[in-house]
Design an enzyme around this catalytic site. Structure first.
Site, short mmCIF file in Angstrom:
data_model
loop_
_atom_site.label_atom_id
_atom_site.label_comp_id
_atom_site.label_asym_id
_atom_site.label_seq_id
_atom_site.Cartn_x
_atom_site.Cartn_y
_atom_site.Cartn_z
N LEU A 20 4.11 -21.38 -0.57
CA LEU A 20 2.90 -20.58 -0.83
C LEU A 20 1.80 -21.41 -1.48
O LEU A 20 0.62 -21.10 -1.33
CB LEU A 20 3.22 -19.39 -1.75
CG LEU A 20 3.81 -18.15 -1.09
CD1 LEU A 20 4.24 -17.15 -2.16
CD2 LEU A 20 2.80 -17.48 -0.17
N TYR A 67 -11.03 -9.45 -10.69
CA TYR A 67 -10.66 -8.85 -9.41
C TYR A 67 -9.25 -8.27 -9.46
O TYR A 67 -9.02 -7.10 -9.13
CB TYR A 67 -10.77 -9.86 -8.24
CG TYR A 67 -10.01 -9.32 -7.05
CD1 TYR A 67 -10.56 -8.30 -6.28
CD2 TYR A 67 -8.71 -9.73 -6.79
CE1 TYR A 67 -9.83 -7.72 -5.25
CE2 TYR A 67 -7.98 -9.16 -5.76
CZ TYR A 67 -8.55 -8.16 -4.99
OH TYR A 67 -7.82 -7.57 -4.00
N CYS A 116 -26.15 -0.68 8.33
CA CYS A 116 -26.03 -2.07 7.88
C CYS A 116 -27.35 -2.81 8.10
O CYS A 116 -27.80 -2.97 9.22
CB CYS A 116 -24.89 -2.76 8.63
SG CYS A 116 -24.69 -4.49 8.17
N CYS A 175 -17.37 -0.78 13.51
CA CYS A 175 -17.58 -0.61 12.06
C CYS A 175 -18.16 0.77 11.75
O CYS A 175 -19.16 1.17 12.32
CB CYS A 175 -18.52 -1.69 11.54
SG CYS A 175 -18.84 -1.51 9.78
N GLU A 189 -0.95 -8.96 -5.00
CA GLU A 189 -2.30 -9.46 -5.24
C GLU A 189 -2.30 -10.94 -5.62
O GLU A 189 -3.18 -11.68 -5.20
CB GLU A 189 -3.01 -8.63 -6.32
CG GLU A 189 -3.39 -7.23 -5.87
CD GLU A 189 -4.36 -7.22 -4.68
OE1 GLU A 189 -5.11 -8.20 -4.48
OE2 GLU A 189 -4.36 -6.23 -3.93
N CYS A 217 -15.44 -6.59 9.21
CA CYS A 217 -16.61 -7.36 8.77
C CYS A 217 -16.15 -8.80 8.53
O CYS A 217 -16.15 -9.30 7.41
CB CYS A 217 -17.19 -6.72 7.52
SG CYS A 217 -18.89 -7.22 7.18
N ARG A 266 0.82 -1.21 0.00
CA ARG A 266 0.00 0.00 0.00
C ARG A 266 0.86 1.25 0.00
O ARG A 266 0.33 2.36 -0.05
CB ARG A 266 -0.90 0.01 1.24
CG ARG A 266 -1.96 -1.06 1.17
CD ARG A 266 -2.86 -1.01 2.37
NE ARG A 266 -3.93 -1.98 2.21
CZ ARG A 266 -4.66 -2.46 3.21
NH1 ARG A 266 -4.42 -2.05 4.44
NH2 ARG A 266 -5.61 -3.32 3.00
N ASP A 281 -13.48 -8.91 -4.25
CA ASP A 281 -13.07 -10.26 -3.86
C ASP A 281 -14.04 -10.79 -2.80
O ASP A 281 -15.09 -10.18 -2.55
CB ASP A 281 -11.61 -10.26 -3.37
CG ASP A 281 -11.45 -9.52 -2.05
OD1 ASP A 281 -12.42 -8.89 -1.57
OD2 ASP A 281 -10.35 -9.58 -1.47
N1 ADE Z 1 -6.25 -9.05 0.00
C1 ADE Z 1 -6.29 -8.87 -1.32
N2 ADE Z 1 -5.78 -7.68 -1.67
C2 ADE Z 1 -5.40 -7.08 -0.51
C3 ADE Z 1 -4.80 -5.86 -0.20
N3 ADE Z 1 -4.46 -5.01 -1.16
N4 ADE Z 1 -4.56 -5.59 1.08
C4 ADE Z 1 -4.90 -6.47 2.03
N5 ADE Z 1 -5.46 -7.64 1.81
C5 ADE Z 1 -5.71 -7.95 0.55
#
Ligand code: ADE
Length: 353
Positions: free
Chosen positions: A80, A120, A209, A203, A37, A192, A25, A138
């Site tokens: 993995l 996705y 909700c 939340c 991803e 969630c 991020r 997702d």
């Molecule tokens: N799962 C899938 N993509 C994600 C992301 N960008 N950050 C955290 N969990 C994820």
């Protein structure tokens, strides 16, 4: 079916204040986002982190991935699982080198056409890297949407998925594609939560909700039970001579393609039956030791294994091995660590290899 979500804007501020600080991020590099991803497709965040750093240290860009020898690539992915993910990534990397001169495409349709990238993942990369306004829906996001809407049908049915995706997308802040998509994913991953344990008390959308309002938050989303997995029983044999053990390479297509594994026989055999089979095939055996039972669950099949260590007589080990299976060969233990990717399905027996 048309579905309308409530105002989703509170999740943007919630995300800024509460999101986990994850390495993918903090970057806009499409390659790094792509790697994250793909790894996250079947694997939890905590498990992905060390693999993510190691992978990128060794393969920092698309060119490096395209050029990586297959054995080394499998080794970087060892543990993995779902190895076709990384094979597809390499195929895509080669395509990006030849078709796009090594630059990751910045167009959604082009991203979607790369091997191993579905709706996705294409939406995730397009939005996270380039802020392009595409949805990234997702399982986490489907759960959030189904609860917000008190949606009581099977979320995995194609029509449901389509309608929920459209609703998530219609509720976005278009100029904030990256933050919006990350925020919905993060809400699903940390608040969630699945399996009937949502943390509604923290939340930002609890007040709007519908599942919560109707007391349905622990029973939604509805997922139709998938068909049961096929169970395969196997007897795994660690054939050993001195400090060498026998491996073979799996076929180049299908489950765990091209990875290395110990010899195995169909069914669950006793030590006596193992002795009988191997002796019948021409091997001279010094001893058979019980390594216990283990199981491994794949998407469509479950292996139920019984392991044995079989100590072979030095003189005839090499010829006996070839009689048993032409593909078997001996390697030293340290060589496995360095150059042979063994799938984690065998992790219960890996200490004996
Ligand atoms: N799962 C899938 N993509 C994600 C992301 N960008 N950050 C955290 N969990 C994820």
């Amino acid at each position: 079916m048309e579905l309308k979500l409530p105002d989703m804007s509170p999740i943007l501020d919630w995300y800024r204040a509460n999101a986990r600080k994850l390495p993918w991020r903090r970057t806009r590099d499409p390659y790094r986002i792509w790697v994250s991803e793909i790894m996250l497709q079947q694997t939890r965040v905590e498990a992905v982190l060390p693999y993510y750093h190691r992978f990128l240290a060794r393969l920092p860009d698309i060119a490096a991935l395209a050029d990586c020898p297959e054995g080394e690539l499998m080794k970087l992915w060892e543990g993995l699982g779902y190895y076709s993910r990384v094979r597809n990534m390499q195929k895509a990397a080669k395509g990006i080198m030849s078709q796009y001169g090594g630059a990751f495409p910045q167009n959604f349709e082009q991203i979607l056409s790369l091997p191993g990238i579905g709706e996705y993942t294409a939406g995730a990369i397009a939005s996270f890297a380039f802020d392009l306004p595409y949805p990234a829906v997702d399982g986490n996001v489907l759960r959030v949407a189904a609860r917000l809407l008190a949606f009581e049908e099977d979320v995995l049915a194609p029509a449901s998925k389509k309608a929920l995706t459209a609703a998530v997308w219609a509720a976005q802040s278009p100029e904030r594609a990256a933050t919006y998509n990350q925020a919905v994913i993060e809400l699903g991953a940390t608040v969630c939560l699945p399996n009937g344990t949502p943390k509604c008390e923290v939340c930002p959308l609890a007040g709007v909700c519908r599942a919560r309002e109707q007391g349905l938050q622990t029973v939604l989303p509805v997922r139709k039970k998938p068909t049961p997995r096929k169970v395969e029983e196997r007897t795994v044999l660690i054939l050993r001579e001195g400090d060498r053990v026998a491996l073979r390479q799996r076929p180049s297509s299908g489950l765990l393609a091209s990875l290395f594994e110990p010899f195995s026989l169909k069914g669950r055999l006793s030590a006596g039956e193992v002795m009988e089979k191997l002796t019948g095939a021409g091997l001279e055996i010094l001893r058979v030791g019980d390594l216990g039972a283990a199981k491994h669950i794949f998407t469509h099949v479950e292996w139920q294994m019984q392991g044995y260590e079989v100590i072979l007589c030095e003189k005839s080990a090499e010829t006996g091995l070839k009689k048993l299976d032409q593909g078997l060969f001996f390697v030293r233990r340290y060589e496995i660590d360095e150059g042979y990717a063994v799938p984690s399905a065998y992790s219960a027996y890996r200490p004996f290899m």
